[in-house]
Design an enzyme around this catalytic site. Structure first.
Site, short mmCIF file in Angstrom:
data_model
loop_
_atom_site.label_atom_id
_atom_site.label_comp_id
_atom_site.label_asym_id
_atom_site.label_seq_id
_atom_site.Cartn_x
_atom_site.Cartn_y
_atom_site.Cartn_z
N TYR A 85 -4.34 11.66 7.36
CA TYR A 85 -5.43 10.79 6.90
C TYR A 85 -6.80 11.47 7.06
O TYR A 85 -7.31 12.07 6.12
CB TYR A 85 -5.39 9.42 7.61
N ALA A 142 -12.63 -0.55 -13.14
CA ALA A 142 -13.98 -0.47 -12.56
C ALA A 142 -14.60 0.92 -12.71
O ALA A 142 -15.82 1.07 -12.62
CB ALA A 142 -13.93 -0.85 -11.08
N THR A 188 -2.13 -3.85 3.90
CA THR A 188 -2.54 -4.16 2.53
C THR A 188 -1.63 -3.35 1.60
O THR A 188 -0.88 -2.49 2.06
CB THR A 188 -4.00 -3.75 2.24
N TYR A 194 -9.21 -5.94 1.70
CA TYR A 194 -10.57 -6.06 2.22
C TYR A 194 -11.56 -6.62 1.20
O TYR A 194 -12.52 -7.29 1.56
CB TYR A 194 -11.05 -4.70 2.74
P1 NAD Z 1 -6.01 -3.08 -1.72
O1 NAD Z 1 -4.93 -2.29 -2.38
O2 NAD Z 1 -5.64 -4.35 -1.06
O3 NAD Z 1 -7.18 -3.44 -2.79
C1 NAD Z 1 -7.60 -2.56 -3.77
C2 NAD Z 1 -8.48 -3.29 -4.77
O4 NAD Z 1 -8.93 -2.32 -5.75
C3 NAD Z 1 -7.75 -4.39 -5.58
O5 NAD Z 1 -8.65 -5.46 -5.81
C4 NAD Z 1 -7.46 -3.71 -6.92
O6 NAD Z 1 -7.33 -4.59 -8.04
C5 NAD Z 1 -8.70 -2.84 -7.04
N1 NAD Z 1 -8.55 -1.72 -7.97
C6 NAD Z 1 -7.75 -0.65 -7.89
N2 NAD Z 1 -7.97 0.17 -8.94
C7 NAD Z 1 -8.94 -0.40 -9.69
C8 NAD Z 1 -9.61 -0.05 -10.88
N3 NAD Z 1 -9.35 1.07 -11.53
N4 NAD Z 1 -10.55 -0.90 -11.38
C9 NAD Z 1 -10.82 -2.08 -10.76
N5 NAD Z 1 -10.24 -2.44 -9.59
C10 NAD Z 1 -9.31 -1.63 -9.08
O7 NAD Z 1 -6.73 -2.07 -0.75
P2 NAD Z 1 -7.48 -2.19 0.68
O8 NAD Z 1 -6.55 -1.70 1.72
O9 NAD Z 1 -8.15 -3.50 0.83
O10 NAD Z 1 -8.56 -1.03 0.51
C11 NAD Z 1 -9.90 -1.26 0.13
C12 NAD Z 1 -10.78 -0.22 0.82
O11 NAD Z 1 -10.69 -0.41 2.23
C13 NAD Z 1 -10.34 1.23 0.55
O12 NAD Z 1 -11.47 2.04 0.42
C14 NAD Z 1 -9.59 1.60 1.82
O13 NAD Z 1 -9.58 2.98 2.08
C15 NAD Z 1 -10.42 0.83 2.85
N6 NAD Z 1 -9.74 0.62 4.14
C16 NAD Z 1 -8.48 0.10 4.19
C17 NAD Z 1 -7.86 -0.03 5.44
C18 NAD Z 1 -6.45 -0.58 5.55
O14 NAD Z 1 -5.85 -0.46 6.63
N7 NAD Z 1 -5.92 -1.19 4.50
C19 NAD Z 1 -8.54 0.31 6.62
C20 NAD Z 1 -9.85 0.78 6.53
C21 NAD Z 1 -10.43 0.94 5.28
#
Ligand code: NAD
Length: 394
Positions: free
Chosen positions: A235, A112, A275, A53
């Site tokens: 969840y 981060a 993801t 995302y």
């Molecule tokens: P993802 O694993 O694709 O991305 C995670 C990102 O966080 C990456 O850019 C990674 O480099 C970064 N990251 C992780 N640890 C880090 C750190 N210590 N410092 C800097 N960067 C760091 O995950 P995603 O699924 O896109 O999730 C992103 C958000 O969206 C989360 O809050 C998740 O709960 C939410 N979300 C995801 C879904 C889904 O189905 N995937 C649905 C709804 C909401």
């Protein structure tokens, strides 16, 4: 080096640089075909910008709104014959495309959650960007070191109260298994809130406010998930759900921080998509395969980029009020949660066994999306050709 996928459970330990660039290009091309955002953000900070995302948010800001972007992420460069992580390759590819389009794009690879990375970002914004008008917070991490205490907290994916048994999809063996997750201890809940809650989002916003780097009317958004009843014990009602409740608390606190500049903080509940983060949640991957089959048949199927382009144009920058539900949440999961979709999920769920996977689950679609996360499965890429794994930022 010839790079092939090496899948180990819910991760792929290799990534393909040309394939990741093709993935980024696919998302950029989709974005360019969407309506442009009128009066959209021009200077955007994305925390968690390299995959999922966050990457979609960066692409949408740049290519729907012409924004300059600073991306923060935690990825690994290629070393000693290992490929870099997909997020590294994605970010190099994004920067190239953004710069070719005349946009400023810069990245910080680091933790981060640390004070150092926040300070680095502030220096970079001051030097190169001017005030920020959108901050996207899209981290998904298994651990966080609290900069105030130096303690490293590990998040847990556990139910609260009682142990919980549910089906999950073993994607290696293509079988349905039962998995029992033990109930969380109080400490698991506190640790998960520390990692996946809103404290770090607040620290980012406070640091930017203190540095006077947020523009009048600035917006910030973090991503949440609720999902169907079949995943609630693990969840929404589990440890991760407590983290998400804390994100909503932090959203209100951020609104107060932003009030002097007429800024607004939002939590957007997004749809379940494939993801790296969602593949690691037991039961959620099975739900995703069922959901995808239903939504591809009935219409309304979306991935990260479709969701985020819709979030930007229809909700955050729709030239009016951002529509929210009674709890103040943006609901990008509106199509996923439609009763006709969720009733079918509930009807199908008990019928899923190993022998009915093909009938009820979009297993090929899931696998295709999963491999694409690591740059595999693109027709335009010759996976038998030698490729240089060391790819660097300009
Ligand atoms: P993802 O694993 O694709 O991305 C995670 C990102 O966080 C990456 O850019 C990674 O480099 C970064 N990251 C992780 N640890 C880090 C750190 N210590 N410092 C800097 N960067 C760091 O995950 P995603 O699924 O896109 O999730 C992103 C958000 O969206 C989360 O809050 C998740 O709960 C939410 N979300 C995801 C879904 C889904 O189905 N995937 C649905 C709804 C909401």
């Amino acid at each position: 080096m010839i790079i092939k996928p090496k899948v180990r459970g819910f991760v792929c330990v290799t990534a393909h640089p040309t394939g990741c660039a093709a993935h980024v290009k696919e998302w950029i091309d989709y974005t360019k075909n969407q309506p442009k955002i009128e009066a959209g953000p021009k200077n955007v900070l994305i925390i968690g910008a390299s995959t999922g995302y966050g990457l979609a948010s960066r692409i949408s800001a740049a290519f729907s709104s012409g924004a300059n972007t600073l991306g923060v992420f935690f990825e690994r460069a290629s070393e000693r014959g290992r490929t870099a992580t997909a997020g590294w390759y994605n970010s190099v590819a994004f920067e190239k495309e953004a710069k070719a389009a005349g946009l400023y794009a810069s990245s910080i690879n680091g933790d981060a959650f640390s004070n150092e990375v926040k300070e680095q970002a502030i220096e970079r914004i001051k030097a190169d960007m001017g005030k920020i008008d959108l901050v996207v917070y899209s981290l998904a991490s298994p651990r966080r070191t609290d900069p105030a205490t130096g303690i490293t907290h590990k998040s847990a994916l556990k139910p609260i109260g009682n142990a919980y048994t549910n089906k999950y999809l073993d994607t290696d063996k293509k079988t349905i298994q039962d998995a029992t997750l033990e109930a969380a201890a109080e400490e698991d809940i506190l640790n998960t809130v520390k990692v996946m809650g809103g404290e770090d989002w607040e620290l980012w916003i406070q640091a930017l406010v203190d540095a006077d780097l947020l523009a009048e009317g600035c917006k910030t958004v973090a991503y949440d998930y609720i999902g169907p009843k079949v995943t609630w014990p693990i969840y929404k009602d589990g440890t991760i759900g407590q983290g998400k409740l804390d994100l909503r608390r932090a959203c209100k606190a951020n609104n107060e921080r932003l009030s002097a500049i007429n800024g607004t903080s939002f939590v957007s509940v997004n749809k379940a998509v494939v993801t790296q983060a969602s593949s690691a949640i037991p039961g959620v991957n099975l739900y995703i395969t069922v959901l995808f089959k239903i939504m591809k048949e009935l219409g309304g199927h979306e991935g990260c980029i479709e969701q985020i382009c819709r979030l930007m144009t229809d909700r955050l920058y729709n030239n009016g009020e951002t529509p929210v539900d009674e709890q103040g949440l943006i609901r990008m999961d509106d199509w996923e949660m439609e009763p006709k979709i969720q009733d079918l999920v509930s009807e199908i769920w008990p019928k899923i066994i190993t022998d009915t996977i093909d009938e009820y689950c979009d297993f090929p679609g899931y696998q295709e999306d999963f491999l694409k996360l690591f740059g595999f499965g693109f027709d335009s890429v010759d996976y038998n050709a030698e490729v240089e794994p060391e790819v660097v930022f300009d």
